[in-house]
Enzyme design. Structure first.
Site, PDB file in Angstrom:
ATOM      1  CB  SER A 163      -1.574   1.630   2.979  1.00 50.47           C
ATOM      2  OG  SER A 163      -1.888   2.455   4.068  1.00 50.47           O
ATOM      3  CG  ASP A 223      -3.833   9.093   1.628  1.00 53.43           C
ATOM      4  OD1 ASP A 223      -4.485   8.911   2.667  1.00 53.43           O
ATOM      5  OD2 ASP A 223      -3.128   8.217   1.099  1.00 53.43           O
ATOM      6  CG  HIS A 245      -5.375   5.667   2.016  1.00 55.24           C
ATOM      7  ND1 HIS A 245      -4.018   5.888   2.179  1.00 55.24           N
ATOM      8  CD2 HIS A 245      -5.591   4.386   2.400  1.00 55.24           C
ATOM      9  CE1 HIS A 245      -3.455   4.789   2.662  1.00 55.24           C
ATOM     10  NE2 HIS A 245      -4.386   3.872   2.800  1.00 55.24           N
TER      11      HIS A 245
END
Length: 703
Positions: free
Chosen positions: A547, A633, A668
């Site tokens: 991320s 995501d 995600h």
């Protein structure tokens, strides 16, 4: 697509000029951003066929080039799964006549939410995640909240990975869901005291949690009452409750500013009462006991936070009074109230601790721990009128231990120790903390885990993990997965870099916005220090982050490619400038305080342009690289890693392997099942072993 590809895919290049603040960039892979991305989040089948074809071609290339590691992946998966107790459960948490827990069954991918009468009797399964997940490629339960009278359960699920949760209400006695179904929620719900009303947050079309609604059981969702709407797209809305159960909390926040409203739990139709209006850079978090608010805040230049009090009847800032003073370098992480005690979790010198304060006389004591590096988590539980708190403790070598602690007698009771079925001997491993020096002289802590028999002569490969954003500190906790690398001779290292709060709030401030480059140079300094101290060599470090930590991976790959022998970037936030310029994306306006607002500020534009990994890909040699993405995501959209890999493949001057693997059924967090998630870790570790030339290396026994 069934044929084995003989060469990597090449994404088409189509000119797309973007001009901001008098500066023009060409983004030839802009077309990979689906115009209907909002629809794709809900229904991946509507993705543009050309984009899908490219992602699937990258997946096919990845599979073909990693085929030689398939048996290794299976072995790694089996090892990691073997360290997990399959029929495991949490320690039941008491609440009135019942105790609630989450448990897993052997072979089950998803949790069971259960409860048992505290006086005895059979367990009741409230939710069976495995049964609910049948027929879904992705399934995740977002939250499960029982009503105050224990008769209902509000629970939510996401079956696309897009984090749009559908809320249901279950009759606990019958085990059936009632007709009320609420779509597009953030996943949680808070009950009013009457057991009839509940509050939830609804996401808008751009996936922003912006509206709080009140629902009355048995009524149409279309009749739900809008309680609060956030007009500023830069603020997200959340819900909670005080531990006294007397108030429902509406929280509005960015990464550096917050405000809170109260609703009496016994008067759900009352108008929310604002405690203090938002002020830029000021955060405050509220709990309540006996008519008094306990407010943890950074107001008044309390950078590392203080705790103030105010009457519920007059909560505005002019009535705030000091209780726990601000101490620079002692970061107050959280606080929880009980009928007779205030408990706070704080961090100083990089290590957490729990401090208990008796409300009656202000007497305080600290819960002490022996190890030099450890992780600590506080679980306040459901009950308010109790002297017992629960906490979890672990270290890189010590599996998690759950304790109950009596705040008056100070007795500590071990309730559960994490089992490692395949065996684990902490004495065979070493946990250390070393200090690297950043270019500006700052001291960067680096946590290490390695086997006691690992040679420290520079021959060992190293996996160096980093994050460094949003003030998130990376704990020195136990992990069953990383042992598969450590047992094969890897040194596992965590760089506690600026941008996190590992060394207090100032550590965060020194790694954000105009000072973001410190995050990258800290990580590089950590790698250089590991080489200088003889732990490893240049080119034997595999960098890993996800991320915002994936953005870190992209930045350091551009800045110091020869330091690393491999890079693993999970759902990497690498197209920073384009994303921060696109205010239609879910996280963009709330992210401006973290990264800067390049829409309005030319200075912020230039700052981000200088490090944005996608914009700074250059014609140079790059280390082997694996990017992992999720099609649905909503946090780091799939096209960021897709564009990055496409540009790298077209620009870099080496023949090192470069992979993009997109999970076409997840978002995600990757795969939703607990074992399917391990398969993705096995892929990453197989990649690390492959680039280090260690795919045939057998692990040393753990015990």
């Amino acid at each position: 697509m069934n044929d084995i590809p003989s060469s990597p895919p090449r994404a088409a290049k189509r000119p797309h000029e973007i001009t901001r603040h008098g500066h023009t960039r060409n983004d030839p892979y802009h077309w990979l951003r689906a115009d209907n991305w909002q629809e794709v989040m809900r229904d991946p089948s509507v993705l543009d066929p050309e984009i899908r074809a490219y992602l699937e071609a990258e997946n096919a290339w990845f599979s073909a080039q990693m085929a030689d590691t398939e048996k290794l992946q299976e072995k790694l998966f089996a090892e990691m799964k073997g360290r997990i107790k399959e029929d495991d459960s949490s320690v039941p948490a008491p609440d009135g006549p019942y105790a609630y827990a989450v448990r897993y069954i052997e072979g089950g991918q998803h949790p069971l939410f259960v409860r048992q009468n505290r006086s005895g009797g059979e367990e009741t399964i409230l939710l069976d995640g495995n049964a609910l997940a049948e027929g879904h490629a992705y399934f995740k339960i977002g939250g499960a909240a029982h009503s105050p009278d224990h008769s209902r359960l509000a629970w939510a699920f996401d079956d696309a990975g897009s984090e749009f949760y559908t809320l249901h209400i279950r009759n606990v006695e019958t085990g059936e869901d009632i007709a009320d179904v609420i779509p597009d929620t953030s996943g949680g719900a808070v009950w009013a005291a009457d057991n009839t009303h509940l509050f939830y947050v609804r996401l808008d079309a751009n996936h922003r949690p912006s509206k709080v609604f009140r629902h009355k059981l048995g009524t149409a969702v279309t009749d739900d009452v809008l309680v609060y709407e956030e007009a500023d797209p830069g603020f997200f809305v959340g819900l909670g409750a005080t531990r006294s159960h007397k108030f429902i909390l509406i929280d509005c926040h960015t990464h550096e500013t917050s405000e809170t409203r109260l609703i009496p739990a016994d008067r759900p139709e009352a108008e929310p009462v604002l405690i203090a209006p938002r002020r830029d850079g000021i955060e405050y978090y509220v709990d309540e006991a006996h008519g008094t608010l306990f407010i943890r805040t950074n107001s008044g230049d309390a950078k590392d936070f203080q705790i103030l009090t105010a009457p519920v009847a007059s909560p505005s800032p002019e009535n705030w009074r000091p209780l726990v003073a601000h101490v620079p370098g002692r970061l107050l992480l959280s606080h929880a109230l009980f009928a007779g005690h205030l408990v706070r979790l704080e961090r100083e010198a990089g290590l957490p601790r729990i401090v208990v304060r008796r409300l009656e006389d202000g007497e305080e004591h600290e819960i002490a721990f022996a190890e030099e590096a450890y992780s600590l988590g506080l679980d306040p539980g459901y009950e308010f009128d109790t002297t017992t708190i629960r906490f979890a403790y672990s270290s890189p070598t010590t599996p998690s231990r759950i304790f109950d602690y009596d705040m008056e007698s100070r007795a500590r009771t071990l309730l559960k120790e994490q089992e490692v079925p395949s065996g684990h001997d902490p004495a065979k491993y070493v946990s250390r903390r070393i200090i690297a020096q950043a270019p500006d002289g700052e001291e960067v802590p680096v946590s290490l885990l390695y086997r006691a028999d690992t040679p420290l002569d520079g021959s060992a490969p190293c996996l160096l993990y980093g994050y460094g954003s949003y003030g998130i500190a990376i704990p020195a906790g136990f992990s069953v997965t990383r042992l598969s690398l450590v047992d094969r001779g890897f040194i596992y290292a965590i760089a506690h870099i600026r941008g996190g709060k590992d060394k207090g709030f100032a550590w965060y401030e020194e790694g954000k916005r105009a000072k973001k480059a410190n995050t990258f140079t800290d990580f590089i300094a950590a790698g250089e220090h590991l080489v200088a101290e003889g732990f490893t060599k240049r080119g034997q470090i595999v960098a890993h982050g996800g991320s915002a930590g994936g953005m870190l991976m992209g930045a350091v790959a551009n800045m110091a490619p020869d330091l690393f022998g491999g890079v693993i970037a999970d759902v990497p936030f690498v197209d920073v400038l384009n994303t921060m310029l696109d205010d239609t994306l879910p996280l963009t306006p709330p992210e401006w305080p973290e990264w800067g607002n390049p829409v309005e500020s030319a200075a912020d534009y230039q700052t981000i342009l200088a490090y944005s990994p996608y914009d700074n890909v250059t014609a140079q040699a790059y280390p082997p690289l694996l990017a992992m993405a999720g099609l649905t995501d909503p946090r780091v959209t799939y096209w960021e890693p897709a564009k990055w890999v496409a540009k790298l493949r077209d620009t870099k001057t080496d023949d090192n392997i470069l992979f993009l693997r997109t999970n076409m059924d997840a978002g995600h967090g990757g795969a939703s099942g607990r074992f399917d998630a391990l398969k993705e870790v096995a892929i990453e570790y197989a990649f690390a072993l492959k680039v280090m030339g260690l795919t045939d290396k057998a692990p040393l026994p753990a015990v």
